[in-house]
Enzyme design. Structure first.
Site, short mmCIF file in Angstrom:
data_model
loop_
_atom_site.label_atom_id
_atom_site.label_comp_id
_atom_site.label_asym_id
_atom_site.label_seq_id
_atom_site.Cartn_x
_atom_site.Cartn_y
_atom_site.Cartn_z
N SER A 132 -21.58 12.72 46.16
CA SER A 132 -20.96 13.98 45.75
C SER A 132 -22.05 15.02 45.56
O SER A 132 -23.18 14.69 45.15
CB SER A 132 -20.20 13.81 44.43
OG SER A 132 -19.84 15.08 43.90
N TYR A 146 -19.80 10.92 35.67
CA TYR A 146 -19.52 10.97 37.12
C TYR A 146 -20.79 11.37 37.88
O TYR A 146 -21.13 10.75 38.89
CB TYR A 146 -18.40 11.97 37.38
CG TYR A 146 -18.01 12.11 38.85
CD1 TYR A 146 -17.32 11.10 39.50
CD2 TYR A 146 -18.32 13.27 39.56
CE1 TYR A 146 -16.96 11.22 40.83
CE2 TYR A 146 -17.96 13.40 40.89
CZ TYR A 146 -17.28 12.38 41.53
OH TYR A 146 -16.92 12.51 42.85
P1 NDP Z 1 -8.65 9.88 45.99
O1 NDP Z 1 -8.45 9.56 44.55
O2 NDP Z 1 -7.77 10.88 46.64
O3 NDP Z 1 -8.66 8.53 46.84
C1 NDP Z 1 -9.48 7.47 46.41
C2 NDP Z 1 -9.43 6.34 47.41
O4 NDP Z 1 -10.32 5.32 46.93
C3 NDP Z 1 -8.06 5.74 47.54
O5 NDP Z 1 -7.87 5.26 48.85
C4 NDP Z 1 -8.15 4.55 46.55
O6 NDP Z 1 -7.31 3.46 46.89
C5 NDP Z 1 -9.57 4.12 46.72
N1 NDP Z 1 -10.02 3.42 45.53
C6 NDP Z 1 -10.17 3.93 44.27
N2 NDP Z 1 -10.54 2.95 43.43
C7 NDP Z 1 -10.63 1.82 44.16
C8 NDP Z 1 -10.96 0.49 43.86
N3 NDP Z 1 -11.25 0.10 42.61
N4 NDP Z 1 -10.96 -0.42 44.86
C9 NDP Z 1 -10.64 -0.05 46.13
N5 NDP Z 1 -10.31 1.19 46.48
C10 NDP Z 1 -10.30 2.12 45.49
O7 NDP Z 1 -10.19 10.36 46.08
P2 NDP Z 1 -10.94 11.27 47.18
O8 NDP Z 1 -10.45 10.96 48.52
O9 NDP Z 1 -10.96 12.64 46.69
O10 NDP Z 1 -12.44 10.72 46.96
C11 NDP Z 1 -13.03 9.75 47.81
C12 NDP Z 1 -14.51 9.68 47.50
O11 NDP Z 1 -15.10 10.97 47.64
C13 NDP Z 1 -14.83 9.24 46.06
O12 NDP Z 1 -15.99 8.43 46.08
C14 NDP Z 1 -15.12 10.55 45.35
O13 NDP Z 1 -15.97 10.38 44.24
C15 NDP Z 1 -15.79 11.31 46.47
N6 NDP Z 1 -15.76 12.77 46.30
C16 NDP Z 1 -14.58 13.45 46.25
C17 NDP Z 1 -14.57 14.81 46.08
C18 NDP Z 1 -13.32 15.59 46.00
O14 NDP Z 1 -13.40 16.79 45.63
N7 NDP Z 1 -12.15 15.06 46.35
C19 NDP Z 1 -15.84 15.56 45.98
C20 NDP Z 1 -17.02 14.76 46.07
C21 NDP Z 1 -16.97 13.41 46.23
P3 NDP Z 1 -5.94 3.12 46.05
O15 NDP Z 1 -5.09 4.34 46.09
O16 NDP Z 1 -5.36 1.97 46.78
O17 NDP Z 1 -6.37 2.77 44.68
#
Ligand code: NDP
Length: 237
Positions: A132, A146
């Protein structure tokens, strides 16, 4: 589009948001894609039906189950660690167990999954983690833990790039800024504040992050390693 044809790819956390966009892009590029999810069974099943990718339930917080899921895929060409969670709030009142679970998912899991993938990875493979821009800049209160997790990834990719570079394996972090997803909706209550920190004041599209991941995984990404690829509309500028 066949820039990823024949690649054996695993994406951790692919059911929603940025991860789902990466699943779509890699499948469209001709890769054989497996993705994990934790809770979103219906979304994972729908994405699997849409793209032909294989969905596997594996909670990144369960270290041994995660390592087993990675090992099960055999010799990977690409691992993308996208699964991550966001816990924000006053550090004096936040539940320490919630913080530790975030550290398990955002820090421990990327490390153990990357090492396990490298064990069997094909030469010239790619390890990509989703960090991030908050690993570099945390311009508001409540995000210390975070930011800690995303800064930790920076040291990890630099170190693993050294560990596996002899086999041609490239290791990089993509650092998105505010990106439209369930975690950070473009029309959510924090959007205007986020845009105030950006040179280009709009959310990044998940597909834009996926395109960068495809570039790193594709034929032109071989010599990009140990790097932080920031895609944040100038949030950190
Ligand atoms: P979302 O919350 O929209 O999606 C998260 C995804 O990660 C889902 O597919 C979820 O699966 C999966 N996930 C979460 N926890 C677990 C777990 N314990 N085991 C397996 N899968 C898991 O998040 P984003 O798409 O926004 O974020 C994705 C990545 O990008 C993260 O690492 C986040 O920190 C990073 N990021 C996001 C930003 C943003 O503004 N959106 C900015 C910067 C970085 P399920 O639904 O099945 O739990």
């Amino acid at each position: 589009m066949d820039d990823l044809a024949g690649k054996n790819v695993m994406i951790l956390g692919g059911s929603r948001g940025i991860g789902a966009a990466i699943v779509r892009r890699f499948a469209a590029g001709g890769a054989s894609v497996t993705f994990t999810y934790a809770g979103s069974h219906d979304a994972a099943a729908a994405l699997s039906a849409e793209t032909g990718a294989t969905a596997v339930r594996a909670d990144s917080a369960d270290r041994d189950a995660l390592i087993a899921a990675v090992a099960e895929r055999g010799a990977l060409d690409v691992l993308v660690v996208n699964a991550g969670t966001l816990v924000l709030g006053d550090p004096l009142t936040l539940d320490p167990d919630a913080i530790d679970r975030m550290i398990d998912i955002n820090v421990r899991a990327p490390y153990h999954a990357s090492v396990e993938a490298a064990r069997q990875m094909n030469d010239n493979g790619r390890l990509i983690v989703i960090g991030s821009t908050n690993g570099d800049r945390m311009p508001f209160a409540g995000g210390a833990a975070y930011a800690l997790t995303k800064s930790a990834m920076q040291g990890m990719v630099r170190g693993l790039a050294r560990d596996f570079g002899g086999r041609g394996i490239a290791v990089n972090s993509i650092q998105p800024g505010p990106t439209d997803s369930d975690m950070n909706p473009a029309d959510g209550p924090m959007a205007a504040t986020m845009h105030g920190f950006m040179a280009i004041p709009r959310h990044v599209a998940a597909s834009e992050v996926a395109e960068l991941a495809a570039y790193l995984a594709g034929p032109h990404g071989a010599m990009i390693t140990g790097s932080l690829q920031t895609i944040d509309g100038g949030f950190g500028a």
